[in-house]
Design an enzyme around this catalytic site. Structure first.
Site, PDB file in Angstrom:
ATOM      1  N   ILE A 185      39.695  55.016  30.438  1.00 13.95           N
ATOM      2  CA  ILE A 185      39.398  56.340  30.306  1.00 13.95           C
ATOM      3  C   ILE A 185      40.083  57.027  31.250  1.00 13.95           C
ATOM      4  CG2 ILE A 185      37.912  55.463  32.355  1.00 13.95           C
ATOM      5  CD1 ILE A 185      35.706  57.627  31.760  1.00 13.95           C
ATOM      6  N   THR A 220      43.389  52.906  34.928  1.00 11.81           N
ATOM      7  CA  THR A 220      43.324  51.516  34.673  1.00 11.81           C
ATOM      8  C   THR A 220      43.615  51.349  33.258  1.00 11.81           C
ATOM      9  OG1 THR A 220      42.064  51.393  36.657  1.00 11.81           O
ATOM     10  CG2 THR A 220      41.817  49.465  35.168  1.00 11.81           C
ATOM     11  N   GLU A 306      29.369  53.275  36.198  1.00 13.24           N
ATOM     12  CA  GLU A 306      30.617  52.967  36.949  1.00 13.24           C
ATOM     13  C   GLU A 306      30.582  52.801  38.323  1.00 13.24           C
ATOM     14  OE1 GLU A 306      34.971  55.074  37.608  1.00 13.24           O
ATOM     15  OE2 GLU A 306      33.490  56.079  36.348  1.00 13.24           O
ATOM     16  N   LEU A 401      39.461  36.611  61.638  1.00 19.98           N
ATOM     17  CA  LEU A 401      38.993  34.880  62.089  1.00 19.98           C
ATOM     18  C   LEU A 401      40.074  33.827  61.443  1.00 19.98           C
ATOM     19  CD1 LEU A 401      35.217  35.216  61.239  1.00 19.98           C
ATOM     20  CD2 LEU A 401      36.303  34.925  63.254  1.00 19.98           C
ATOM     21  N   GLY A 403      43.470  34.735  62.032  1.00 19.52           N
ATOM     22  CA  GLY A 403      44.305  34.800  62.778  1.00 19.52           C
ATOM     23  C   GLY A 403      45.540  35.053  61.892  1.00 19.52           C
ATOM     24  N   GLY A 404      46.854  34.644  62.433  1.00 21.83           N
ATOM     25  CA  GLY A 404      47.964  34.924  61.746  1.00 21.83           C
ATOM     26  C   GLY A 404      48.136  34.341  60.310  1.00 21.83           C
TER      27      GLY A 404
END
Length: 445
Positions: A185, A220, A306, A401, A403-404
């Protein structure tokens, strides 16, 4: 519903008796991901009671939610298999390519995953919206954001079978259901996003034909599309551009229809998103979809769907993110104990689960309203705005949560966090959603 599944039982049979690996692939699975069986038989089929997701052992268990039934569960098992076998292992390759292969579309069509709500008389399954929504839910549970199936099946195809001529329906719908033709679309332009009145693409009459000029962006399925539904101004003298626009079906290969480069986005890296250009494209009268100058009214009728679809992906993906995070904190150790042993972590999980379950309850109500033809624009806007904002909040907290490790792309939560950012933007920004909600609040009717 049962007759729908019998009609394509042969498609399901190919999976019978197979053993499948966990739902999360090794590539996109942290060391702390729980091993989930791909075909998870519904836990609650032996009883009449279907718990809501907050009552189940996992938010993504099969056999939950009172709006669904055992036919839906059977279909979900098929979609979950497909995502596990076809989508998850290939996501990295698709991210690299910036698109999914055409072969996948035909596999999805062969399994009956495309055009589910298309009436049987047009070559579809004639399924309900709840069945169709399962495809997007399972895509979100697989964290496979690159698939453009839902836009194709639940946005483009309804325009064609709701407003198209018998000739247009016969030309496009069977091949789109089979995955042989891909739909897009084309509404957004460089200077017109949520504001339909800013559209500058136009079509002029030339005898019985139309001459189309303009450009579209952020489309898209744009690079792979075989047919694009294009919004264009056809009456520049109308009281407003929106009231003088029409819809056209523009086919790949038409002279002057040019596909630009695939766009380099923050997230949704595997999703084919492109610019489209129209330079004196000659369209026959048969390319007009719906009424001349009636495009705005057609769009307004379909936009709630949509926006509901955006909410569906956000809701389902945060259910997935929550389960990934719960598994992580229950196994990740720090200071001699697991993260889940810390009260602050437990409270954060409790807060998120409560919010997620509230979202699911509201969204399932929207499913039912839509399935009954009763979902209004304001309610769809509420779902899109609130749930997509919550999606981003949950993704942010779950990264924290982790972390790294939450900042590493090999962990699913990192990809999910990046992909979530667009949800409040497309389909009408959340600021526009609030305007639509407020308009209904302030109405005198």
């Amino acid at each position: 519903m049962a007759t729908v599944y019998i009609s394509y039982a042969s498609r399901l049979a190919r999976f019978s008796g197979q053993n499948f690996r966990p739902l999360i692939s090794a590539v996109h699975r942290s060391p702390y991901s729980r091993t989930l069986p791909l075909v998870q038989k519904a836990r609650y089929q032996s009883t009449k009671f279907r718990p809501e997701i907050g009552q189940a052992s996992s938010l993504i268990d099969i056999g939950t939610r009172r709006i669904l039934n055992e036919d839906h569960d059977m279909f979900r098992e098929t979609v979950r298999r497909f995502m596990r076998e076809e989508a998850i292992p290939n996501e990295d390759k698709w991210i690299e390519d910036g698109q999914v292969p055409r072969e996948l579309w035909e596999k999805a069509g062969d399994l009956g995953l495309l055009g589910i709500t298309v009436p049987e008389k047009y070559g579809g399954m004639g399924g309900d919206f709840l069945t169709s929504a399962i495809v997007m839910e399972e895509q979100a549970y697989a964290n496979a954001s690159g698939l453009g199936f839902v836009l194709h099946s639940d946005i483009v195809m309804p325009y064609i079978y709701n407003y198209g001529t018998p000739e247009q329906i016969q030309k496009f719908i069977p091949d789109m259901t089979a995955g042989k033709k891909i739909g897009a679309i084309a509404m957004t332009e460089p200077g017109a996003g949520s504001d339909v009145q800013g559209i500058r693409t136009y079509a002029k009459k030339d005898g019985d034909d139309w001459i189309l000029n303009g450009s579209k962006v952020f489309i898209t399925n744009g690079y792979l599309c075989d047919v694009a539904m294009v919004v264009a101004i056809t009456n520049p003298k109308a009281t407003s551009p929106a009231h003088g626009c029409s819809l056209f079906l523009v086919e790949d290969g038409m002279k002057g229809f040019i596909k630009g480069k695939k766009l380099n986005k923050m997230g949704l890296k595997a999703q084919d998103t492109a610019e489209l250009f129209f330079e004196d494209v000659r369209l026959p009268a048969s390319a007009l979809l719906g009424k001349e100058n009636g495009g705005f009214y057609h769009l307004m009728s379909e936009l709630p769907r949509e926006r509901l679809l955006i909410a569906i992906y956000s809701q389902s993906n945060m259910e997935y993110i929550f389960e990934e995070t719960r598994n992580y904190v229950k196994q990740r150790k720090a200071f001699g104990k697991t993260l889940a042993d810390l009260q602050t972590v437990q409270h954060k999980l409790a807060e998120m689960k409560t919010e997620i379950c509230v979202g699911r309850s509201f969204l399932d109500n929207c499913y039912q309203l839509f399935n009954d033809g009763k979902l209004d624009s304001s309610t769809a806007s509420m779902a899109k705005y609130w749930i997509s904002d919550l999606h981003n909040s949950v993704a942010y907290k779950c990264v924290q949560l982790h972390g790294g490790w939450g900042y590493m792309m090999e962990y699913p939560v990192c990809k999910a966090y990046i992909d979530a950012r667009v949800q409040p933007i497309y389909g009408g920004s959340n600021e526009i959603m609030k305007e639509l909600i407020a308009r209904q609040i302030m109405s005198d009717k």
